[in-house]
Design an enzyme around this catalytic site. Structure first.
Site, short mmCIF file in Angstrom:
data_model
loop_
_atom_site.label_atom_id
_atom_site.label_comp_id
_atom_site.label_asym_id
_atom_site.label_seq_id
_atom_site.Cartn_x
_atom_site.Cartn_y
_atom_site.Cartn_z
N ARG A 143 6.94 41.64 49.24
CA ARG A 143 7.23 42.96 48.67
C ARG A 143 8.63 42.93 48.03
NH1 ARG A 143 8.45 48.62 51.89
NH2 ARG A 143 8.72 49.91 50.02
N HIS A 144 8.83 43.76 47.01
CA HIS A 144 10.14 43.82 46.35
C HIS A 144 11.22 44.29 47.32
CE1 HIS A 144 10.20 48.23 46.21
NE2 HIS A 144 8.93 48.18 45.86
N GLY A 145 12.48 44.02 46.95
CA GLY A 145 13.61 44.49 47.75
C GLY A 145 13.79 45.99 47.64
N GLN A 146 14.71 46.52 48.44
CA GLN A 146 14.95 47.97 48.43
C GLN A 146 15.28 48.45 47.02
OE1 GLN A 146 18.73 49.79 49.60
NE2 GLN A 146 17.65 50.81 51.28
N THR B 85 16.16 51.90 44.28
CA THR B 85 16.94 53.14 44.27
C THR B 85 16.11 54.30 44.80
OG1 THR B 85 16.36 53.36 41.91
CG2 THR B 85 18.53 52.45 42.45
N TRP B 86 14.82 54.32 44.47
CA TRP B 86 13.97 55.40 44.97
C TRP B 86 13.59 55.20 46.43
CZ3 TRP B 86 10.03 57.75 40.95
CH2 TRP B 86 10.75 58.34 39.91
N ASN B 87 13.52 53.97 46.89
CA ASN B 87 13.39 53.73 48.33
C ASN B 87 14.56 54.39 49.05
OD1 ASN B 87 12.11 50.33 48.14
ND2 ASN B 87 10.98 52.23 48.45
N ARG C 200 11.33 46.72 39.53
CA ARG C 200 11.83 46.41 40.88
C ARG C 200 11.16 45.16 41.46
NH1 ARG C 200 8.63 50.98 40.88
NH2 ARG C 200 6.96 51.20 42.44
N GLU D 289 2.23 49.00 41.68
CA GLU D 289 2.07 49.81 42.89
C GLU D 289 0.96 50.84 42.71
OE1 GLU D 289 1.89 50.02 45.81
OE2 GLU D 289 3.87 50.40 46.70
N LYS E 92 10.05 63.52 49.53
CA LYS E 92 9.01 63.86 50.50
C LYS E 92 8.95 65.36 50.77
CE LYS E 92 10.26 60.87 53.69
NZ LYS E 92 10.27 60.15 54.99
#
EC number: 3.1.3.63
Length: 490
Positions: free
Chosen positions: A54-57, A59-61, A105, A129, A140
């Protein structure tokens, strides 16, 4: 203090067998008989290994936004660092190709990992994704405020969630199936795939023959790596599939965090006993008496150390010598962890002898090659009745572990089960509501740990945070960094 007491077996299993299906286009999912893992995959001429990252962290994470297939967010400095850790972790792996999602990302993560290799990255739009349409870009709390019941369905019943005329999870499962056609058609024997949380979940699930109801059950953390092995069966046909490891992550596998975006305070850790002395060195009457060898002793200490990030409440172990020795090492390190001053009082870790974790000597004798045995056309040289007995006792063993978790949602509880990899394979299948035949679809090494979270308590579904984690033993030994709250968000 160390206490070893017997634990009575439970008389009944907790849940009935859930069946696995491929996703449907419109109607609610219904249960149907589970296919053989890999049944829908194209035939292979030679064995192939696929590593999913999976991609790294992003900005939206970090902001807690719903990304979906939008292409606005980029890697944070932490995400770039995680990708560099993954590059070092995979440096000695000889990959023949790298497929990547075209989203920024993921592509940037792939570029960092792939640095110094000659071949070009292979973008595949189906690796993007999950498409979340009107949800994309929302925080959220904004999703809850604007969409109410619909957002709750996305959280609680994602397989049947629909938005803007689409069923996102079902669409994702169909895309993942399409991706496997191209990934497995590549002539390379070792393939790297860099993509996203949800699509990597779908890739793992679809190759195992698991339907969209397994969404959010097989965790994928930022830069977590999952390894899948495909082997052509004798006589041709779809390949055998084995999940060698799930979610080997730059973060500690047991550090505090969320599971599938939800906080969890209840956890079962399956700790495989360390390696034992060979049968030629054992003078007693059976392999169950085999103690840890020097490597096994080191493995047990390293497992004890990695579990220091947690406060273990109870340890259930097989009565066989190697398991007891491994459990004792974990118990002693846990009890000494908080005792740093002269006036401190060592905390108590309850340790119990669980007979249902005991295995027959035939499994001990095959310890070094059990993974090969289960891959050899179910079940190779292992007698079917022997496996049936193991499978039957695993039902009571799994229930005994669940009984250790309190129903009270406010109470934290960490339970560690220590035993041979063979019984833990059965327990993983019990957790996932899979039949006995799925035991050959997972692999566990001596000294490894697998982590299962229960955000809805012991009566809810277990979320598999990782399987066959071995970084603490030296394979893929990586720096430990703390996760953030939203590492598992997409």
């Amino acid at each position: 203090m160390l206490f070893l007491t017997p634990l009575s077996p439970s008389s009944a299993g907790r849940r009935s067998l859930r069946r696995c299906i491929r996703c449907s286009a419109v109607q609610d999912l219904e249960r149907s008989p589970a296919p053989r893992p890999g049944a829908s995959l194209p035939p292979l001429r030679a064995a192939k290994r696929v590593v999913l990252v999976r991609h790294g962290q992003s900005t939206w994470n970090a902001e807690g936004r719903i990304q979906g297939s939008s292409d606005i967010s980029v890697l944070t400095p932490k995400g770039e660092s995680q990708a560099e850790t993954s590059r070092q972790m995979l440096l000695s792996d000889s990959f023949d190709a790298c497929f990547t999602s075209p989203l920024a990302r993921s592509r940037r993560t792939a570029e960092i990992i792939w640095e110094g290799r000659d071949d070009e990255l292979i973008p595949d739009s189906d690796l993007r994704e999950i498409d979340l349409y009107s949800f994309q870009g929302l925080l959220k709390h904004e999703g809850k405020e604007r969409y109410g019941v619909l957002y709750k369905q996305w959280q609680k019943n994602a397989a049947n969630f629909s938005i803007d005329g689409h069923y996102p999870v079902r669409e994702l499962w169909d895309r993942a199936q399409s991706c496997w056609e191209r990934i497995l058609a590549h002539e390379g024997k070792s393939v790297l795939v860099v993509a996203h949380n949800a699509v990597n979940q779908a890739l793992v699930a679809t190759c195992l023959g698991l339907g969209a109801e397994y969404f959010r059950i097989l965790l994928q953390s930022n830069c977590g790596a999952s390894v899948l092995d495909f082997t052509p069966p004798t006589g041709g046909g779809p390949p055998n599939v084995c999940l060698n490891r799930l979610n080997q992550t730059p973060n500690s596998p047991v550090a505090a965090g969320s599971s599938g975006g939800r906080k969890t305070s209840k956890r079962i850790i399956l700790a495989c006993q360390g390696t034992t002395q060979s049968s030629s060195e054992i003078s007693l009457g059976g392999m169950g008496y085999a103690p840890l060898n020097m490597l096994g002793t080191i493995q047990s200490q390293k497992t004890a150390e990695v579990l220091l990030d947690l406060k273990v409440n109870s340890i259930l172990c097989s009565p066989q010598v190697a398991a007891v020795d491994t459990a004792t090492a974990i118990c002693e390190v846990q009890e000494a962890a908080d005792c740093l001053g002269a006036d401190c009082v060592p905390r108590h870790v309850e340790m119990k002898n669980l007979l249902e974790l005991e295995i027959e000597d035939v499994f001990q004798a095959k310890q070094k090659s059990f993974g090969d045995i289960v891959q050899a056309g179910w079940m190779g040289s292992m007698e079917y009745k022997t496996l049936e007995r193991l499978w039957a006792q695993s039902k009571d063993a799994w229930q005994a572990l669940l009984d250790e978790l309190p129903d009270d949602s406010e109470l934290d509880r960490v339970v560690v089960a220590v035993g041979h990899p063979a019984i833990h394979l059965a327990l993983i299948c019990r957790c996932l509501d899979l039949p006995m035949e799925y035991m050959s679809s997972f692999h566990l090494d001596d000294g490894s740990i697998s982590v299962i979270d229960f955000p809805d308590g012991p009566k809810g579904r277990g979320i598999v945070r990782c399987t066959n984690y071995t970084a603490h033993l030296g394979r893929w030994s990586i720096p430990i960094t703390r996760p953030t709250e939203n590492d598992e968000e997409f």
